[in-house]
Design an enzyme around this catalytic site. Structure first.
Site: not given
Ligand code: UD1
Ligand code: CA
Length: 471
Positions: A17, A391, A10-11, A107, A174
């Site tokens: 934040r 140059y 999941l991203a 994350d 969790n």
């Protein structure tokens, strides 16, 4: 024996934040994005399919996934309606699902392959419908809490914002890393509701629902709490990077690399070092950098995609896309840019900038020079202040400096120009025409001394007095 595994990462979240224009999961940490670290760990699961859920800045995220993990697919979660909703979007995109589905959040960059392997082992050995990776932490902050029943079995996961004061006191959290039986996951995803403080569909609810339906739901405690940490703001990002830095540096020191000050030494996970390399304080090694044995880097040097040969020394230098040969001396205060290739034993010394140029073996550019689009032969010596003027304001041109050429100090070599093998250039020359082999090129005004000028034009000064005394 083949394993039937699917990985969903999941991203889709913005990472509010972080207050960043870069999507959170793309933020860098020692050589990979946060998502890159998670995908690297997940690769070892040998999953048949890997699906990354993208949403915020979806195009940029999808391009990033295609670049770092071409084997993975992406699916769009147009509105971020929660982690459960995100997994449902992924499951719908995947179609037929069987075996084990591993869900990870993009994350948690400290997750390691061995931690995932132990977790999968526990899930499979228990034959659970779902297993969640948990950790006991001192400060559970705003993380989801693991609620247990009277017998100590898993009951549910409660988000901090929905938790009672009693539940908030729980210190088992969790991690956001789960393994599901595909059928059980699919069944509960369709029943998810969003009656919580954020009005989102929580993936965490799937586990409680399975438990209430009488299915086996288990937990596996991470051996190292760090593996489960997520980065939600920039302070956490810095804390996580410090942990990763210690892991990386610890690994290199155990394999024979010396570091004076590991806390000020940042080594990307993609860098390769040989035993007996010494890293001084303030060193950053980035990308595809390689340092061979007995080389010394630092203090205060940054090397990006640069290779350093055996026994070389690189002091207070900034090097990008450069090749430093064995036994070379670079710095102090040198800037090696892409295409700078230093042969064995060459030197690019103090206040020297080299770009897209080869410096032959044993050749020396010791002080205050710019070398661009040039090739310098073996054993040549460029005096202090030599400038290669590559140059003309419109285009870049090449300069060829031959073997054992000696260029006097403060000379300009105006490209395109060739200073052939075994020739000299007089100090202070502006060389715009080729210098043939074996000759001395002089290109400067002749000196004229005006006799008695000081007595006439500066009478009575200290300089005049000194002149009088020396008569
Ligand atoms: C989540 C867990 C929490 C756990 C913590 C661990 C839920 C409801 N909560 O909280 O129990 O302790 O992770 O770090 O799962 N995402 C989507 N789509 C969405 C929402 C989120 O793809 O609609 C992604 C985010 O980009 C992120 C991940 O899911 O990579 C987790 O989301 P985040 O908002 O960070 O969840 P936490 O509040 O940290
Ligand atoms: Ca998070």
């Amino acid at each position: 024996m083949s394993v039937d595994r699917t990985v969903i990462v999941l991203a889709a979240g913005q990472g509010t934040r972080m207050k960043s224009s870069l999507p959170k999961c793309m933020m860098p940490m020692l050589g990979r994005s946060l998502l890159g670290h998670v995908l690297f760990a997940a690769e070892a699961l040998g999953a048949g399919r890997t699906m990354v859920v993208v949403g915020h800045e979806a195009e940029r995220m999808s391009a990033h996934v295609a670049e770092i993990a071409p084997y993975a697919a992406t699916v769009l979660q147009a509105q971020q309606r929660g982690t459960g909703h995100a997994v449902r979007v992924a499951a719908d995109a995947l179609g037929e699902l069987s075996g084990t589905v591993v869900v990870l959040y993009g994350d948690t960059p400290l997750l390691r392959r061995e931690t995932l392997a132990a977790f999968m082992g526990a899930h499979e050995a228990a034959g659970n419908s779902a297993t969640v990776l948990t950790a006991e932490v001192a400060d559970p902050a705003a993380l989801g809490r693991i609620v247990r029943d009277a017998d100590g079995g898993f009951e549910s996961i409660v988000e901090f914002r929905d938790a009672s004061p009693g539940q908030r006191a729980i210190r088992e959290i969790n991690s956001g890393i789960y393994a599901f039986d595909a059928g059980a996951l699919r069944e509960m995803l369709s029943k998810l509701v969003s009656d919580n403080d954020q009005g989102e569909e929580y993936l965490t609810d799937v586990l409680g629902m399975l438990r209430r339906a009488g299915r086996a739901v288990g937990t596996h405690t991470a051996e190292d709490v760090d593996d489960t940490l997520g980065a939600n703001d920039r302070a956490q990002l810095a804390q996580l990077q410090a942990i990763m830095r210690d892991r990386v540096n610890g690994g290199w020191m155990r394999s024979g690399v010396s570091m004076d000050d590991p806390s000020s030494t940042l080594v990307d996970v993609t860098v390769r070092l040989e035993p007996d390399v010494t890293l001084r304080p303030g060193v950053q090694l980035r990308g595809d950098t390689v340092v061979e044995s007995h080389a010394e880097v630092g203090p205060d040097s940054t090397l990006v995609d640069t290779s350093v040969g055996a026994g070389a020394s690189v002091v207070r230098a900034h090097c990008v896309g450069a090749v430093v040969g064995a036994g070379c001396a670079v710095g102090p205060f040198a800037y090696l840019r892409p295409g700078a290739v230093l042969g064995e034993g060459a030197k690019a010394g103090t206040y020297v900038e080299v770009k897209n140029s080869t410096v032959g073996s044993g050749a020396k550019v010791p002080h205050l020079s710019y070398v661009g689009d040039a090739s310098i032969g073996a054993d040549a010596n460029l005096g202090a202040g030599t400038i290669v003027a590559n140059y003309d304001g419109v285009a870049k041109h090449r300069t060829d400096i031959g073997e054992a050429v000696f260029v006097g100090s403060n000379s300009v070599l105006v490209a395109p120009v060739t200073v052939a093998d075994g020739s000299y250039v007089a100090a202070g020359s502006a060389i715009a025409e080729d210098v043939p082999s074996g000759s001395l090129g002089v290109a400067r005004g002749r000196q004229h001394n005006s006799q008695g000028w000081v007595a006439k034009r500066r009478p009575g000064t200290k300089t005049d007095e000194a002149a009088q005394r020396s008569k």
